[in-house]
Design a protein around this motif. Structure first.
Motif, PDB file in Angstrom:
ATOM      1  N   ILE A 122      50.981 -30.782 -25.640  1.00 20.25           N
ATOM      2  CA  ILE A 122      52.340 -30.762 -25.104  1.00 20.25           C
ATOM      3  C   ILE A 122      52.663 -29.386 -24.536  1.00 20.25           C
ATOM      4  O   ILE A 122      52.351 -28.359 -25.141  1.00 20.25           O
ATOM      5  CB  ILE A 122      53.358 -31.119 -26.205  1.00 20.25           C
ATOM      6  CG1 ILE A 122      53.195 -32.582 -26.627  1.00 20.25           C
ATOM      7  CG2 ILE A 122      54.785 -30.856 -25.744  1.00 20.25           C
ATOM      8  CD1 ILE A 122      53.967 -32.946 -27.864  1.00 20.25           C
ATOM      9  N   VAL A 123      53.274 -29.376 -23.356  1.00 16.63           N
ATOM     10  CA  VAL A 123      53.888 -28.170 -22.799  1.00 16.63           C
ATOM     11  C   VAL A 123      55.390 -28.409 -22.849  1.00 16.63           C
ATOM     12  O   VAL A 123      55.912 -29.285 -22.151  1.00 16.63           O
ATOM     13  CB  VAL A 123      53.423 -27.904 -21.356  1.00 16.63           C
ATOM     14  CG1 VAL A 123      54.171 -26.709 -20.774  1.00 16.63           C
ATOM     15  CG2 VAL A 123      51.923 -27.651 -21.321  1.00 16.63           C
ATOM     16  N   TYR A 124      56.080 -27.679 -23.725  1.00 12.41           N
ATOM     17  CA  TYR A 124      57.523 -27.886 -23.926  1.00 12.41           C
ATOM     18  C   TYR A 124      58.314 -26.853 -23.122  1.00 12.41           C
ATOM     19  O   TYR A 124      58.151 -25.646 -23.316  1.00 12.41           O
ATOM     20  CB  TYR A 124      57.894 -27.778 -25.404  1.00 12.41           C
ATOM     21  CG  TYR A 124      59.308 -28.253 -25.679  1.00 12.41           C
ATOM     22  CD1 TYR A 124      59.559 -29.583 -26.016  1.00 12.41           C
ATOM     23  CD2 TYR A 124      60.393 -27.391 -25.568  1.00 12.41           C
ATOM     24  CE1 TYR A 124      60.845 -30.033 -26.241  1.00 12.41           C
ATOM     25  CE2 TYR A 124      61.678 -27.828 -25.785  1.00 12.41           C
ATOM     26  CZ  TYR A 124      61.910 -29.150 -26.125  1.00 12.41           C
ATOM     27  OH  TYR A 124      63.194 -29.603 -26.331  1.00 12.41           O
ATOM     28  N   LEU A 125      59.156 -27.342 -22.224  1.00  6.91           N
ATOM     29  CA  LEU A 125      59.923 -26.478 -21.327  1.00  6.91           C
ATOM     30  C   LEU A 125      61.363 -26.310 -21.820  1.00  6.91           C
ATOM     31  O   LEU A 125      61.987 -27.278 -22.283  1.00  6.91           O
ATOM     32  CB  LEU A 125      59.967 -27.068 -19.912  1.00  6.91           C
ATOM     33  CG  LEU A 125      58.793 -26.753 -18.981  1.00  6.91           C
ATOM     34  CD1 LEU A 125      57.468 -27.201 -19.575  1.00  6.91           C
ATOM     35  CD2 LEU A 125      59.003 -27.411 -17.619  1.00  6.91           C
ATOM     36  N   PHE A 126      61.861 -25.101 -21.723  1.00  5.45           N
ATOM     37  CA  PHE A 126      63.277 -24.851 -21.962  1.00  5.45           C
ATOM     38  C   PHE A 126      63.737 -23.760 -21.008  1.00  5.45           C
ATOM     39  O   PHE A 126      62.943 -22.932 -20.570  1.00  5.45           O
ATOM     40  CB  PHE A 126      63.551 -24.459 -23.418  1.00  5.45           C
ATOM     41  CG  PHE A 126      62.836 -23.218 -23.878  1.00  5.45           C
ATOM     42  CD1 PHE A 126      63.474 -21.992 -23.883  1.00  5.45           C
ATOM     43  CD2 PHE A 126      61.518 -23.271 -24.323  1.00  5.45           C
ATOM     44  CE1 PHE A 126      62.827 -20.839 -24.307  1.00  5.45           C
ATOM     45  CE2 PHE A 126      60.862 -22.135 -24.748  1.00  5.45           C
ATOM     46  CZ  PHE A 126      61.515 -20.908 -24.742  1.00  5.45           C
ATOM     47  N   SER A 127      65.012 -23.799 -20.647  1.00  4.42           N
ATOM     48  CA  SER A 127      65.541 -22.810 -19.717  1.00  4.42           C
ATOM     49  C   SER A 127      66.614 -21.972 -20.402  1.00  4.42           C
ATOM     50  O   SER A 127      67.318 -22.445 -21.297  1.00  4.42           O
ATOM     51  CB  SER A 127      66.128 -23.497 -18.476  1.00  4.42           C
ATOM     52  OG  SER A 127      67.134 -24.412 -18.841  1.00  4.42           O
ATOM     53  N   ARG A 128      66.720 -20.741 -19.962  1.00  3.48           N
ATOM     54  CA  ARG A 128      67.680 -19.774 -20.512  1.00  3.48           C
ATOM     55  C   ARG A 128      67.355 -19.426 -21.963  1.00  3.48           C
ATOM     56  O   ARG A 128      66.936 -18.341 -22.289  1.00  3.48           O
ATOM     57  CB  ARG A 128      69.117 -20.300 -20.395  1.00  3.48           C
ATOM     58  CG  ARG A 128      69.642 -20.355 -18.983  1.00  3.48           C
ATOM     59  CD  ARG A 128      69.938 -18.942 -18.488  1.00  3.48           C
ATOM     60  NE  ARG A 128      70.466 -18.934 -17.134  1.00  3.48           N
ATOM     61  CZ  ARG A 128      70.872 -17.827 -16.509  1.00  3.48           C
ATOM     62  NH1 ARG A 128      70.816 -16.660 -17.118  1.00  3.48           N
ATOM     63  NH2 ARG A 128      71.309 -17.881 -15.276  1.00  3.48           N
ATOM     64  N   THR A 129      67.552 -20.402 -22.869  1.00  6.01           N
ATOM     65  CA  THR A 129      67.250 -20.167 -24.273  1.00  6.01           C
ATOM     66  C   THR A 129      67.090 -21.512 -24.958  1.00  6.01           C
ATOM     67  O   THR A 129      67.409 -22.554 -24.392  1.00  6.01           O
ATOM     68  CB  THR A 129      68.368 -19.358 -24.967  1.00  6.01           C
ATOM     69  OG1 THR A 129      67.963 -19.034 -26.296  1.00  6.01           O
ATOM     70  CG2 THR A 129      69.672 -20.156 -25.009  1.00  6.01           C
ATOM     71  N   LEU A 130      66.574 -21.499 -26.173  1.00  5.14           N
ATOM     72  CA  LEU A 130      66.425 -22.749 -26.922  1.00  5.14           C
ATOM     73  C   LEU A 130      67.768 -23.154 -27.515  1.00  5.14           C
ATOM     74  O   LEU A 130      68.400 -22.379 -28.232  1.00  5.14           O
ATOM     75  CB  LEU A 130      65.401 -22.575 -28.040  1.00  5.14           C
ATOM     76  CG  LEU A 130      63.935 -22.706 -27.646  1.00  5.14           C
ATOM     77  CD1 LEU A 130      63.053 -22.219 -28.780  1.00  5.14           C
ATOM     78  CD2 LEU A 130      63.586 -24.130 -27.293  1.00  5.14           C
ATOM     79  N   SER A 131      68.204 -24.375 -27.198  1.00  2.00           N
ATOM     80  CA  SER A 131      69.463 -24.883 -27.727  1.00  2.00           C
ATOM     81  C   SER A 131      69.218 -25.521 -29.091  1.00  2.00           C
ATOM     82  O   SER A 131      68.078 -25.697 -29.529  1.00  2.00           O
ATOM     83  CB  SER A 131      70.046 -25.929 -26.780  1.00  2.00           C
ATOM     84  OG  SER A 131      69.200 -27.076 -26.738  1.00  2.00           O
ATOM     85  N   GLU A 132      70.308 -25.882 -29.760  1.00  2.00           N
ATOM     86  CA  GLU A 132      70.178 -26.590 -31.026  1.00  2.00           C
ATOM     87  C   GLU A 132      69.473 -27.928 -30.830  1.00  2.00           C
ATOM     88  O   GLU A 132      68.737 -28.387 -31.695  1.00  2.00           O
ATOM     89  CB  GLU A 132      71.561 -26.807 -31.655  1.00  2.00           C
ATOM     90  CG  GLU A 132      72.135 -25.565 -32.309  1.00  2.00           C
ATOM     91  CD  GLU A 132      71.223 -25.020 -33.405  1.00  2.00           C
ATOM     92  OE1 GLU A 132      70.708 -25.837 -34.205  1.00  2.00           O
ATOM     93  OE2 GLU A 132      71.003 -23.809 -33.464  1.00  2.00           O
ATOM     94  N   TYR A 133      69.712 -28.534 -29.656  1.00  2.00           N
ATOM     95  CA  TYR A 133      69.036 -29.801 -29.375  1.00  2.00           C
ATOM     96  C   TYR A 133      67.531 -29.584 -29.273  1.00  2.00           C
ATOM     97  O   TYR A 133      66.739 -30.356 -29.831  1.00  2.00           O
ATOM     98  CB  TYR A 133      69.560 -30.407 -28.077  1.00  2.00           C
ATOM     99  CG  TYR A 133      68.915 -31.739 -27.739  1.00  2.00           C
ATOM    100  CD1 TYR A 133      69.413 -32.918 -28.263  1.00  2.00           C
ATOM    101  CD2 TYR A 133      67.790 -31.795 -26.926  1.00  2.00           C
ATOM    102  CE1 TYR A 133      68.810 -34.140 -27.980  1.00  2.00           C
ATOM    103  CE2 TYR A 133      67.170 -33.006 -26.643  1.00  2.00           C
ATOM    104  CZ  TYR A 133      67.692 -34.178 -27.165  1.00  2.00           C
ATOM    105  OH  TYR A 133      67.078 -35.370 -26.891  1.00  2.00           O
ATOM    106  N   ASP A 134      67.121 -28.527 -28.546  1.00  2.00           N
ATOM    107  CA  ASP A 134      65.694 -28.208 -28.451  1.00  2.00           C
ATOM    108  C   ASP A 134      65.080 -28.047 -29.836  1.00  2.00           C
ATOM    109  O   ASP A 134      64.020 -28.596 -30.143  1.00  2.00           O
ATOM    110  CB  ASP A 134      65.479 -26.904 -27.671  1.00  2.00           C
ATOM    111  CG  ASP A 134      65.731 -27.057 -26.181  1.00  2.00           C
ATOM    112  OD1 ASP A 134      65.189 -27.997 -25.596  1.00  2.00           O
ATOM    113  OD2 ASP A 134      66.469 -26.240 -25.629  1.00  2.00           O
ATOM    114  N   LEU A 135      65.764 -27.275 -30.683  1.00  2.00           N
ATOM    115  CA  LEU A 135      65.228 -26.999 -32.019  1.00  2.00           C
ATOM    116  C   LEU A 135      65.135 -28.266 -32.853  1.00  2.00           C
ATOM    117  O   LEU A 135      64.178 -28.444 -33.617  1.00  2.00           O
ATOM    118  CB  LEU A 135      66.106 -25.959 -32.716  1.00  2.00           C
ATOM    119  CG  LEU A 135      66.032 -24.544 -32.123  1.00  2.00           C
ATOM    120  CD1 LEU A 135      67.072 -23.643 -32.774  1.00  2.00           C
ATOM    121  CD2 LEU A 135      64.644 -23.960 -32.303  1.00  2.00           C
TER     122      LEU A 135
END
Length: 518
Positions: A183-196
């Motif tokens: 898996i390549v997990y993408l996030f922008s700006r910063t990791l949100s609570e949803y990402d975590l």
């Protein structure tokens, strides 16, 4: 590794033959067939992340062409599976199992939500895209809908594909065909609570996501410009601070890298006409551009009048450049042109600055060096889960055969040294092993993290004397054997890890002695 492949093939073939007469074990049969088919196939890498994290843009950057639709609105509707093919081709796989072949030109119409084929699209399970791109010889790349899509079905499609949907137990009974190996997990700006929250589900769920098969990517770094003139540098600072604040990231990701997908794609598709426009902009002094252009932002760059700057590109030309390179890319290109760099040099520089080539090399080196063992480990553990579920619904001889298949799989995992090494790497990346810096360097080298040659596995320069290679292998074998026996303050898994690495050096030493005997 060839010996392991042969053993796995024999085990899977024998297991399939053993249960063929039992129709009630059809799901296990399908899983075994898929595992056999996957033995020689490319590794499957899913591009995952929230809505508008830049997944489709990264896919296009990998391919070097605008093949996946992108835009200001939510675009990707289905899982799009890119594989190598000599000629472009598309096969649509429906939820009822049926398939149909479509023209490659129809990909955008099949993918975007605002298509006029609404009912048709809603019944699609995923789309197989065959395309002649060299990276696809090594990996199958999977573009997925946003995990936090406005449309619940989109997010469910992605979570189901990754095996962490709400109905996890049922997913265990399905074949490994729909699951990614990495898996390549993408996030922008910063990791949100949803990402975590998603990452925690990855870590604890059936997807088997960990640092041996996962890479994090901070995308859209050009958004930091013009507030930050060094957008890539700012992104690296954010990654460092985020990793320090979120300890879970170090357990989940092999590494986290910043990339600018639009810059990578723009660099690869830049024309000489685009370069001529950039030269006209670069002709103005840097301080004027900084004051009157860069700091005004993208919208002003496209829409405002620049009457005070003679021969400045017109609105349509500026819009084309901004859409292709972004403001950060235009600024970087102008800086290089002002230094006298030519068309090919600017293209190369922008692509290198985007970070995409570095990410591609990490995919090839980190995943590629051990793609087979990662794939096989995933397939075998998926089969163990299918066996577990199969035993709940059958009895008699069928149940006995399932137990036998399950025992053979467990035996192969336990006996083969490659699986033990993979477990050591996982524990290391999860920060569960109390080894010092030198020990870690030896561990990463001998397990193939930096390449598969004898020199790389011993962390020694190319051309080192044979006697020195043999000496180092023996010394390190003895070192880890002693550590496994006498380290009373290490827990059991650390002692097992030391024993595994001692065996790695022993196998390497044996190989060196065989070479010397010739």
């Amino acid at each position: 590794m060839e010996r392991l492949r042969q053993q796995a093939e024999a085990l899977l073939t024998d297991a399939l033959r053993q249960i063929t007469a039992y129709p009630e074990l059809h799901r296990l049969q399908a899983g075994l067939k898929q595992a056999l088919a996957d033995l020689d196939g490319p590794m499957r890498v899913a591009i995952v992340g929230k809505l508008k994290a830049g997944k489709s843009t990264l896919m296009n950057a990998f391919l070097g062409e605008q093949k996946v639709p992108t835009g200001a609105t939510e675009m990707t509707f289905n899982v799009n599976w890119f594989r190598y093919a000599e000629t472009p081709e598309i096969t649509v796989v429906f939820k009822n199992g049926q398939q149909t072949v479509c023209n490659f030109e129809e990909l955008q119409d099949l993918t975007i939500r605002n298509s006029n084929k609404g009912d048709f699209i809603r019944n699609i399970k995923h789309i197989n895209v065959g395309y002649p791109n060299e990276l696809l010889r090594k990996f199958h790349l999977i573009d997925t809908p946003g995990l936090d899509s406005f449309y619940e079905v989109d997010a469910k499609n992605t979570l189901d594909f990754l095996g962490i949907g709400s109905d996890e137990i049922e997913k265990w009974t399905m074949s490994a065909a729909g699951d990614a190996d990495a898996i390549v997990y993408l996030f922008s700006r910063t990791l949100s609570e949803y990402d975590l929250s998603v990452l925690r589900r990855f870590h604890g769920g059936v997807s088997q996501m960990n640092a041996t098969n996962s890479i994090g990517v901070l995308t859209r770094v050009d958004d930091y410009f013009p507030q930050e003139q060094d957008a890539i540098g700012k992104a690296r600072d954010i990654i460092d601070s985020t990793a320090n604040e979120q300890a879970v990231l170090k357990k989940l990701f092999y590494t986290i890298k910043p990339i600018c997908g639009i810059l990578a794609l723009g660099a690869q598709t830049m024309t000489r006409e685009d370069f001529a426009l950039l030269k006209r902009i670069a002709a103005f002094p840097a301080e004027i551009l900084d004051r009157s252009v860069w700091r005004k932002g993208k919208e002003a760059f496209i829409t405002r009048s620049f009457d005070t700057l003679p021969d400045f590109p017109v609105k349509e030309e500026r819009a084309r450049l901004a859409g292709k390179l972004g403001m950060y890319g235009i600024k970087l290109a102008c800086d290089k042109i002002r230094e006298g760099v030519d068309y090919e040099g600017v293209k190369k520089y922008l692509f290198e600055e985007s970070g995409v080539e570095h990410l591609r090399q990490i995919l090839i080196s980190h995943f590629g060096n051990r793609s087979f063992i990662i794939k096989l480990s995933k397939s075998l553990r998926d089969l163990q889960k299918i066996c577990f579920m199969a035993r709940q619904g059958v009895s008699g001889k069928a149940s006995e055969h399932v137990e036998d298949v399950e025992a053979k799989i467990a035996s192969l995992i336990a006996k083969r040294h490659e699986f033990r090494e993979l477990q050591v790497l996982r524990l290391y990346y999860e920060q569960a092993l109390p080894f010092n810096e030198q020990e870690v360097r030896w561990i990463l080298a001998v397990t193939g993290e930096w390449g598969g040659s004898i020199f790389q596995r011993l962390d020694m320069p190319e051309g080192a004397a044979f006697e020195e290679l043999q000496k180092q292998a023996e010394q390190r074998m003895n070192y880890f054997q002693k550590k496994a026996r006498t380290s009373f303050f290490m827990n059991r898994q650390a002692q097992d890890a030391a024993s595994t690495i001692a065996d790695s050096f022993a196998l390497l030493l044996q190989h060196l002695k065989q070479i010397n005997s010739f």
